[in-house]
Scaffold this motif. Structure first.
Motif, PDB file in Angstrom:
ATOM      1  N   PRO A 284      30.173 -35.519 -12.836  1.00  0.00           N
ATOM      2  CA  PRO A 284      28.763 -35.957 -13.583  1.00  0.00           C
ATOM      3  C   PRO A 284      28.246 -34.893 -14.357  1.00  0.00           C
ATOM      4  O   PRO A 284      27.539 -34.069 -13.804  1.00  0.00           O
ATOM      5  CB  PRO A 284      27.828 -36.672 -12.578  1.00  0.00           C
ATOM      6  N   ARG A 286      25.701 -34.103 -17.838  1.00  0.00           N
ATOM      7  CA  ARG A 286      24.897 -34.708 -18.926  1.00  0.00           C
ATOM      8  C   ARG A 286      25.740 -34.638 -20.264  1.00  0.00           C
ATOM      9  O   ARG A 286      25.547 -35.451 -21.128  1.00  0.00           O
ATOM     10  CB  ARG A 286      23.406 -34.293 -18.824  1.00  0.00           C
ATOM     11  N   GLU A 289      28.009 -37.393 -20.710  1.00  0.00           N
ATOM     12  CA  GLU A 289      27.329 -38.685 -20.870  1.00  0.00           C
ATOM     13  C   GLU A 289      26.759 -38.919 -22.104  1.00  0.00           C
ATOM     14  O   GLU A 289      26.675 -39.997 -22.560  1.00  0.00           O
ATOM     15  CB  GLU A 289      26.237 -38.655 -19.358  1.00  0.00           C
ATOM     16  N   GLN A 290      26.170 -37.734 -22.556  1.00  0.00           N
ATOM     17  CA  GLN A 290      25.547 -37.951 -23.891  1.00  0.00           C
ATOM     18  C   GLN A 290      26.189 -37.330 -25.136  1.00  0.00           C
ATOM     19  O   GLN A 290      25.853 -37.623 -26.176  1.00  0.00           O
ATOM     20  CB  GLN A 290      24.141 -37.036 -23.838  1.00  0.00           C
TER      21      GLN A 290
END
Length: 325
Positions: A284, A286, A289-290
């Protein structure tokens, strides 16, 4: 092969070109998603290509200069930016820019040197990027005068330009070139004023699938200099300018932006989407994810040379959320 060995091989291949072994204030804007509107520059001044447009002073055009053999792409570009393309009598197979230098005799590469060609072209000065005892000892045995020039930090670029200017009778031109590059870096910095600093991870080469620790640009590298001068933070807290990072370290650092620098498009044929897919396998993050995992393509972005402002602009555009062409 270990991640460390793989990183070293990639650095050698790229930065020197048998190996592609090898600012100013703040960058372009378009903040990260959700941080507000980008601040647009009022003007869009094109950066000068110093390699194709050397700032040669008139009084130095006819200064005597030794016959030069450049053994690294960044040094070939510095020579051309000093207006010394016609003094290059030799290059490596990796020195391909500007296109005109491809008509200059190739010695192969430093790790498979064509001694016959070297002796035929009779260079009066061999230019070497960085330090290599094996290379310098070999040149000494061949009675070839050489100069080793630093190629790690941004300051090294100015040192190299200044020293080459001294060695080739173009000190004033060298000063103009260094000042011009500094001004261009400052221009890029002004264009991209970040609303807030991003933590950026710059890796050399495409992350392998399945993932293994990549080689990252750490403190002391010219990439680190560029990030700091543009107001961002280097997420690679290493003790060397270029070093492999463990995947666990990357997960813990969880950078806002990840940028892969790859020599050719074939190294990451699927572009940003493919890079996000592979980085998503790390865990995971960021940046995944972004959708802030990006790819910058081109061997020029591996070089500490006169086109560094263009590299800085390419990085800043991606960090700011703009598409890099």
């Amino acid at each position: 092969m270990s991640g460390r060995a793989h990183g070293r091989r990639r650095m050698a291949r790229v930065l020197l070109a048998a190996a592609w072994l090898a600012s100013c204030e703040r960058p372009p804007t378009a903040p990260a998603p959700g941080t507000g509107s980008p601040s647009r520059p009022t003007t869009d001044t094109a950066l000068r290509n110093w390699v194709l447009q050397p700032p040669v002073t008139s009084e130095e055009r006819d200064s005597p200069c030794p016959r030069l053999l450049s053994t690294a792409p960044n040094l070939t570009e510095v020579c051309c930016a000093l207006g010394l393309a016609d003094r290059l009598v030799g290059r490596t197979r990796y020195c391909t820019y500007p296109p005109a230098v491809q008509s200059v005799r190739s010695i192969g590469a430093l790790n498979d040197l064509n001694v016959e060609v070297l002796l035929e072209i009779k260079p009066e000065l061999v230019l070497i990027a960085g330090q290599s005892r094996a290379i310098t000892e070999r040149l000494s045995r061949l009675n070839c005068p050489f100069e080793s020039l630093p190629d790690v930090s941004l300051a090294d670029l100015y040192t190299t330009i200044t020293r080459l200017g001294e060695l080739t009778g173009r000190p004033l031109t060298a000063r103009r070139l260094a000042e011009g590059i500094q001004a261009d870096l400052a221009t890029v910095a002004r264009r991209y004023q970040p609303a807030s600093p991003a933590r950026v991870l710059l890796v050399l080469g495409a992350l392998r699938d399945p993932p293994v620790g990549p080689t990252a640009a750490g403190p002391g590298s010219f990439y680190d200099d560029l990030l700091r001068r543009t107001g961002h933070v280097n997420a690679a807290a290493t003790d060397r300018p270029f070093a492999p990072l463990g995947l666990e370290f990357i997960l813990a650092a969880d950078p806002d932006v990840i940028i892969e620098l790859v020599p050719e498009a074939v190294d990451r044929p699927g572009g940003d989407a493919d890079a996000r897919r592979v980085w998503g396998r790390v865990g995971p993050l960021r940046a995944v994810e972004q959708q802030r995992v990006h790819v910058v393509v081109g061997p020029e972005h591996y070089l500490l040379g006169p086109r560094l402002p263009q590299t800085m602009e390419a990085l800043c555009k991606l960090i700011a959320g703009e598409r890099h062409d």
